[in-house]
Design a protein around this motif. Structure first.
Motif, PDB file in Angstrom:
ATOM      1  N   ILE A 139      -5.312  41.853 -13.882  1.00  0.00           N
ATOM      2  CA  ILE A 139      -5.892  43.188 -14.026  1.00  0.00           C
ATOM      3  C   ILE A 139      -4.865  44.096 -14.702  1.00  0.00           C
ATOM      4  CG2 ILE A 139      -6.813  45.187 -12.801  1.00  0.00           C
ATOM      5  CD1 ILE A 139      -7.763  43.279 -10.620  1.00  0.00           C
ATOM      6  N   LEU A 140      -5.244  44.649 -15.860  1.00  0.00           N
ATOM      7  CA  LEU A 140      -4.331  45.479 -16.644  1.00  0.00           C
ATOM      8  C   LEU A 140      -4.567  46.970 -16.443  1.00  0.00           C
ATOM      9  CD1 LEU A 140      -4.488  43.492 -20.008  1.00  0.00           C
ATOM     10  CD2 LEU A 140      -2.867  43.213 -18.126  1.00  0.00           C
ATOM     11  N   ALA A 141      -5.797  47.355 -16.117  1.00  0.00           N
ATOM     12  CA  ALA A 141      -6.105  48.773 -15.927  1.00  0.00           C
ATOM     13  C   ALA A 141      -7.243  48.891 -14.925  1.00  0.00           C
ATOM     14  CB  ALA A 141      -6.495  49.432 -17.252  1.00  0.00           C
ATOM     15  N   LEU A 142      -7.213  49.963 -14.135  1.00  0.00           N
ATOM     16  CA  LEU A 142      -8.233  50.177 -13.113  1.00  0.00           C
ATOM     17  C   LEU A 142      -8.497  51.667 -12.967  1.00  0.00           C
ATOM     18  CD1 LEU A 142     -10.024  49.346 -10.672  1.00  0.00           C
ATOM     19  CD2 LEU A 142      -7.952  49.449  -9.262  1.00  0.00           C
ATOM     20  N   ASP A 143      -9.777  52.047 -13.036  1.00  0.00           N
ATOM     21  CA  ASP A 143     -10.205  53.421 -12.772  1.00  0.00           C
ATOM     22  C   ASP A 143     -11.289  53.373 -11.708  1.00  0.00           C
ATOM     23  OD1 ASP A 143      -8.858  55.363 -14.628  1.00  0.00           O
ATOM     24  OD2 ASP A 143      -9.608  53.939 -16.115  1.00  0.00           O
ATOM     25  N   VAL A 144     -11.190  54.253 -10.730  1.00  0.00           N
ATOM     26  CA  VAL A 144     -12.146  54.301  -9.630  1.00  0.00           C
ATOM     27  C   VAL A 144     -12.911  55.619  -9.701  1.00  0.00           C
ATOM     28  CG1 VAL A 144     -12.449  54.253  -7.132  1.00  0.00           C
ATOM     29  CG2 VAL A 144     -10.661  52.857  -8.194  1.00  0.00           C
ATOM     30  N   HIS A 145     -14.257  55.526  -9.684  1.00  0.00           N
ATOM     31  CA  HIS A 145     -15.119  56.707  -9.730  1.00  0.00           C
ATOM     32  C   HIS A 145     -15.922  56.766  -8.427  1.00  0.00           C
ATOM     33  CE1 HIS A 145     -14.261  57.006 -14.039  1.00  0.00           C
ATOM     34  NE2 HIS A 145     -14.492  55.708 -14.100  1.00  0.00           N
ATOM     35  N   PRO A 146     -15.548  57.642  -7.489  1.00  0.00           N
ATOM     36  CA  PRO A 146     -16.276  57.721  -6.216  1.00  0.00           C
ATOM     37  C   PRO A 146     -17.713  58.195  -6.422  1.00  0.00           C
ATOM     38  CG  PRO A 146     -14.135  58.823  -6.091  1.00  0.00           C
ATOM     39  CD  PRO A 146     -14.400  58.548  -7.537  1.00  0.00           C
ATOM     40  N   LEU A 147     -18.621  57.612  -5.647  1.00  0.00           N
ATOM     41  CA  LEU A 147     -20.014  58.018  -5.618  1.00  0.00           C
ATOM     42  C   LEU A 147     -20.366  58.465  -4.206  1.00  0.00           C
ATOM     43  CD1 LEU A 147     -21.634  55.088  -7.648  1.00  0.00           C
ATOM     44  CD2 LEU A 147     -21.044  57.362  -8.492  1.00  0.00           C
ATOM     45  N   ALA A 148     -21.599  58.950  -4.034  1.00  0.00           N
ATOM     46  CA  ALA A 148     -22.031  59.338  -2.691  1.00  0.00           C
ATOM     47  C   ALA A 148     -21.968  58.144  -1.750  1.00  0.00           C
ATOM     48  CB  ALA A 148     -23.444  59.908  -2.747  1.00  0.00           C
TER      49      ALA A 148
END
Length: 359
Positions: free
Chosen positions: A55-64
């Motif tokens: 894994i080279l990059a990780l973005d987390v987008h929280p949802l409800a």
């Protein structure tokens, strides 16, 4: 003491004797929904690890409920796409989307947003293309008489301060609040920036200025059509010309159509438009009779095709009558492969861009 000869440069990274050569690898971009429970991401990454994935990059987008994770991974070249998808599902992921990625995908989302903002700084009229790039995988359309704003799963409505709404749709993959906020910021930025100046072109002894059309240019566009001969209009519209105020209003809408105007002083002497249709585009142009055979048509067509190529379309079509050899000649001058087909006396020229234009 005897001199020791310097090692020869081979252009390759040195390996220890007996070590295996590096394996060929591929970059993938992954978008997956992960439950909002302790250890959910760890289970997903552990399952990927069994496939020798890095894994080279990780973005987390929280949802409800839960979160959308975006990953860029490096995997063995022989790893099949369906194997990767199955591993993500087995690791607890849902709404899985995978696609091959370029090295540029390693830029994180804030960095990518800054890059897209620089596009707007150069040309605020690039807003639709910027939104399309920002909202990955979404279909974007413009609703002229709607003034709403909402985030509802795979549907996103973004109101423009001047009126009208951008509608982004991505069935099966919900938009995140972060995507909504970034798109909202892009619209605000484009609204505050001044319109780009026109570009002057020298056409023999005459000079014209090319710029994007605005709603206030409708009267000038109507005057252009009124001063064109019936034959010129017939060649442009392949039959009955569409010259009513209502028909031409769509051409000067800032966001629904990409339309260029050629002006001499305050008179509109030529125009051209790009009509988007998914991953293809159609271009068309019109030059006033007394401005023909001066190079204006070539200049309009070149800029329209450049715009379509920058939109990363796979094909660009141009329709004209079969006896219009001048347009065929202009199309060949653009440097893209041209395929011809004729049906009922109408010649269709399909240009295949050699490569997408990037800034």
């Amino acid at each position: 003491m005897q001199d020791i000869p310097a090692p020869r440069r081979t252009g390759r990274w040195p390996f220890r004797r007996g070590s295996p050569p590096p394996l060929a690898e591929t970059l993938w971009r992954i978008r997956v929904t992960v439950p909002d429970t302790p250890g959910a991401l760890a289970r997903l990454t552990a399952r990927l690890g069994r496939l020798r994935v890095n894994i080279l990059a990780l973005d987390v987008h929280p949802l409800a409920e839960g979160a959308v994770d975006e990953l860029v991974i490096r995997a063995p070249a022989d790893l099949a796409e369906n194997t990767l998808v199955n591993a993500l599902i087995e690791g607890g992921g849902g709404d899985v989307r995978v696609a091959p990625a370029a090295v540029s995908a390693l830029a994180d989302e804030p960095t990518r947003a800054v890059l897209l903002a620089t596009w707007l700084a150069e040309d605020p009229d690039d807003l639709p293309r910027v939104l399309h790039q920002l909202l990955s995988g979404a279909e974007l359309s413009w609703v002229e008489h709607e003034h709403t704003e909402a985030l509802d799963g795979g549907s996103l409505r973004l109101r423009h301060p001047d009126g009208g709404t951008f509608l982004a749709e991505r069935p099966g993959l919900a938009f995140t609040p972060a995507e909504f906020a970034r798109a909202r910021a892009m619209i605000t930025l484009a609204h505050r920036l001044p319109p780009p100046p026109g570009r002057m072109v020298q056409l023999g002894e005459r000079t014209a200025v090319l710029r994007r059309a605005r709603p206030q240019d409708l009267d000038g566009l109507l005057d252009l059509h009124a001063r064109c001969s019936p034959e010129t209009l017939r060649r442009r519209y392949l039959g009955a010309p569409q010259t009513s105020r209502r028909a031409l209003r769509t051409l000067v809408s800032r966001w629904s159509t990409h339309t260029l105007l050629a002006l001499c002083d305050t008179e509109v002497v030529g125009t051209g438009s790009v009509f988007w249709d998914g991953d293809s585009a159609e271009v068309a142009f019109l030059v006033r009779d007394d401005w023909q055979n001066r190079g204006l048509g070539r200049e309009l067509l070149r800029r329209l095709v450049d715009t379509a190529v920058a939109g990363q379309v796979r094909s660009i079509c141009l329709h004209t009558y079969a006896d219009n050899t001048a347009v065929l000649h202009l199309a060949r001058l653009l440097g893209h492969p041209v395929r011809r087909s004729i049906a009922d006396g109408v010649l269709t020229l399909e240009l295949a861009p050699a490569a997408a234009v990037t800034r």
